[in-house]
Scaffold this active site. Sequence first.
Site, PDB file in Angstrom:
ATOM      1  N   HIS A   1       0.836  -1.140  -0.071  1.00 14.57           N
ATOM      2  CA  HIS A   1       0.041   0.055   0.111  1.00 14.57           C
ATOM      3  C   HIS A   1       1.059   1.357  -0.022  1.00 14.57           C
ATOM      4  O   HIS A   1       1.889   1.506   0.698  1.00 14.57           O
ATOM      5  CB  HIS A   1      -1.007   0.009   1.194  1.00 14.57           C
TER       6      HIS A   1
ATOM      7  N   HIS B   1      12.884  -0.281 -11.963  1.00 15.40           N
ATOM      8  CA  HIS B   1      12.437  -1.684 -12.259  1.00 15.40           C
ATOM      9  C   HIS B   1      12.755  -2.360 -10.981  1.00 15.40           C
ATOM     10  O   HIS B   1      13.386  -2.401 -10.160  1.00 15.40           O
ATOM     11  CB  HIS B   1      13.737  -2.160 -12.936  1.00 15.40           C
TER      12      HIS B   1
HETATM   13  C1  LIG Z   1      24.750  -5.778  -6.301  1.00 10.07           C
HETATM   14  C2  LIG Z   1      25.166  -6.173  -7.835  1.00 10.07           C
HETATM   15  C3  LIG Z   1      24.481  -4.979  -8.536  1.00 10.07           C
HETATM   16  C4  LIG Z   1      26.726  -6.021  -7.839  1.00 10.07           C
HETATM   17  O1  LIG Z   1      26.885  -6.356  -9.153  1.00 10.07           O
HETATM   18  P1  LIG Z   1      28.515  -6.262  -9.664  1.00 10.07           P
HETATM   19  O2  LIG Z   1      29.090  -4.985  -9.184  1.00 10.07           O
HETATM   20  O3  LIG Z   1      28.735  -7.053 -11.038  1.00 10.07           O
HETATM   21  O4  LIG Z   1      29.416  -7.387  -8.377  1.00 10.07           O
HETATM   22  P2  LIG Z   1      30.196  -8.510  -8.544  1.00 10.07           P
HETATM   23  O5  LIG Z   1      29.304  -9.669  -9.221  1.00 10.07           O
HETATM   24  O6  LIG Z   1      31.308  -8.379  -9.272  1.00 10.07           O
HETATM   25  O7  LIG Z   1      30.390  -8.876  -7.063  1.00 10.07           O
HETATM   26  C5  LIG Z   1      31.171  -8.039  -6.286  1.00 10.07           C
HETATM   27  C6  LIG Z   1      31.100  -8.845  -4.881  1.00 10.07           C
HETATM   28  O8  LIG Z   1      29.745  -8.554  -4.497  1.00 10.07           O
HETATM   29  C7  LIG Z   1      29.271  -9.884  -3.986  1.00 10.07           C
HETATM   30  N1  LIG Z   1      27.800  -9.574  -4.649  1.00 10.07           N
HETATM   31  C8  LIG Z   1      27.240  -9.507  -5.798  1.00 10.07           C
HETATM   32  N2  LIG Z   1      25.911  -9.490  -5.712  1.00 10.07           N
HETATM   33  C9  LIG Z   1      25.587  -9.347  -4.343  1.00 10.07           C
HETATM   34  C10 LIG Z   1      24.214  -9.284  -3.742  1.00 10.07           C
HETATM   35  N3  LIG Z   1      23.276  -9.268  -4.403  1.00 10.07           N
HETATM   36  N4  LIG Z   1      24.222  -9.539  -2.456  1.00 10.07           N
HETATM   37  C11 LIG Z   1      25.471  -9.721  -1.617  1.00 10.07           C
HETATM   38  N5  LIG Z   1      26.660  -9.800  -2.122  1.00 10.07           N
HETATM   39  C12 LIG Z   1      26.580  -9.608  -3.400  1.00 10.07           C
HETATM   40  C13 LIG Z   1      29.686 -10.790  -4.740  1.00 10.07           C
HETATM   41  O9  LIG Z   1      29.704 -12.071  -4.083  1.00 10.07           O
HETATM   42  C14 LIG Z   1      31.318 -10.213  -4.818  1.00 10.07           C
HETATM   43  O10 LIG Z   1      32.086 -10.427  -3.610  1.00 10.07           O
HETATM   44  P3  LIG Z   1      33.540 -10.820  -3.385  1.00 10.07           P
HETATM   45  O11 LIG Z   1      34.190  -9.442  -3.982  1.00 10.07           O
HETATM   46  O12 LIG Z   1      33.720 -11.081  -1.984  1.00 10.07           O
HETATM   47  O13 LIG Z   1      33.648 -12.058  -4.163  1.00 10.07           O
HETATM   48  C15 LIG Z   1      24.464  -7.354  -8.473  1.00 10.07           C
HETATM   49  O14 LIG Z   1      25.317  -8.841  -8.183  1.00 10.07           O
HETATM   50  C16 LIG Z   1      23.055  -7.836  -8.186  1.00 10.07           C
HETATM   51  O15 LIG Z   1      22.623  -8.213  -7.214  1.00 10.07           O
HETATM   52  N6  LIG Z   1      22.299  -7.310  -9.198  1.00 10.07           N
HETATM   53  C17 LIG Z   1      20.735  -7.418  -9.104  1.00 10.07           C
HETATM   54  C18 LIG Z   1      20.364  -8.662 -10.205  1.00 10.07           C
HETATM   55  C19 LIG Z   1      18.965  -8.767 -10.479  1.00 10.07           C
HETATM   56  O16 LIG Z   1      18.047  -7.944  -9.806  1.00 10.07           O
HETATM   57  N7  LIG Z   1      18.626  -9.295 -11.510  1.00 10.07           N
HETATM   58  C20 LIG Z   1      17.078  -9.306 -11.839  1.00 10.07           C
HETATM   59  C21 LIG Z   1      17.188  -8.956 -13.378  1.00 10.07           C
HETATM   60  S1  LIG Z   1      15.350  -9.184 -13.956  1.00 10.07           S
END
Ligand SMILES: CC(C)(COP(=O)(O)OP(=O)(O)OC[C@H]1O[C@@H](n2cnc3c(N)ncnc32)[C@H](O)[C@@H]1OP(=O)(O)O)[C@@H](O)C(=O)NCCC(=O)NCCS
Length: 219
Positions: free
Chosen positions: A143, A152
């Site tokens: 709500h 998004h």
């Molecule tokens: C948070 C996010 C933006 C980070 O992306 P990124 O900058 O490319 O990060 P990386 O994949 O290089 O990971 C960097 C670090 O963060 C950690 N990490 C990545 N995503 C995380 C998350 N959601 N929660 C906790 N830790 C996360 C990784 O394990 C990594 O840790 P490390 O350095 O200790 O190995 C991404 O992982 C995420 O969650 N995106 C959302 C995806 C989504 O919503 N998809 C739906 C599409 S419809």
Amino acid sequence: MGGSTDCLPIIVVGAGGHAKVLASTLFLLGRHILGFVDSQLCRPPLLGITQLGQDDAVLSFGTSRVRLANGIGSIAPGSIRRKVYEKFCDKRYLFETVVHPSAFIAPETKIEHGTQVMAGAVIQPGAALGANVIVNTGAVVDHDCLIEAHAHIAPGATLCGAVRIGTEAHIGAGATILQSVTIGSRSMVGAGAVVTRDVPSGATVVGVPARPDVKGSSL
Ligand SMILES: CC(C)(COP(=O)(O)OP(=O)(O)OC[C@H]1O[C@@H](n2cnc3c(N)ncnc32)[C@H](O)[C@@H]1OP(=O)(O)O)[C@@H](O)C(=O)NCCC(=O)NCCS
């Protein structure tokens, strides 16, 4: 409230995963899809629909003869989803508001043009969704939430009551935003995060409870 309100044929913009889900939803709603356009030529057919050309192929159809559906997803703020939307709105094309038949939308909800509410999503009363928003599969918007344009809400995310989401923010899959929290514009909430406090514009937060992601954050 939104929904597919007219029967003009539709052109889907984009040809990736979001376009596929969107096209499937449009078929379910009984809409005729003329084809899709994409910045890359020679894309394979999308659920049997074929490519009309690159994005500007839209311009060979009069603005009163077609509606557009924005099939470009966004996995980060600053995606081309917004640019495409604004480019064609400037040329007076209308983007269809699309609501999957299995979504629940309370009658008191306001939804602007071009917004998409996907399968199984729930939008509760008092919520307001700006233009070109995606509330993706199974997401919950409770709500009085306000979601600004181009944001998004990814699959399975939950916005508790009275949450405010800024323009172009991305709420990651399965994240939970606690009640009355504000997420600033162009912020990124990582998948699975639980956000207990306001997030400033342009920040990235991850984890439970959510903390700034040092690599991606402006904090
Ligand atoms: C948070 C996010 C933006 C980070 O992306 P990124 O900058 O490319 O990060 P990386 O994949 O290089 O990971 C960097 C670090 O963060 C950690 N990490 C990545 N995503 C995380 C998350 N959601 N929660 C906790 N830790 C996360 C990784 O394990 C990594 O840790 P490390 O350095 O200790 O190995 C991404 O992982 C995420 O969650 N995106 C959302 C995806 C989504 O919503 N998809 C739906 C599409 S419809």
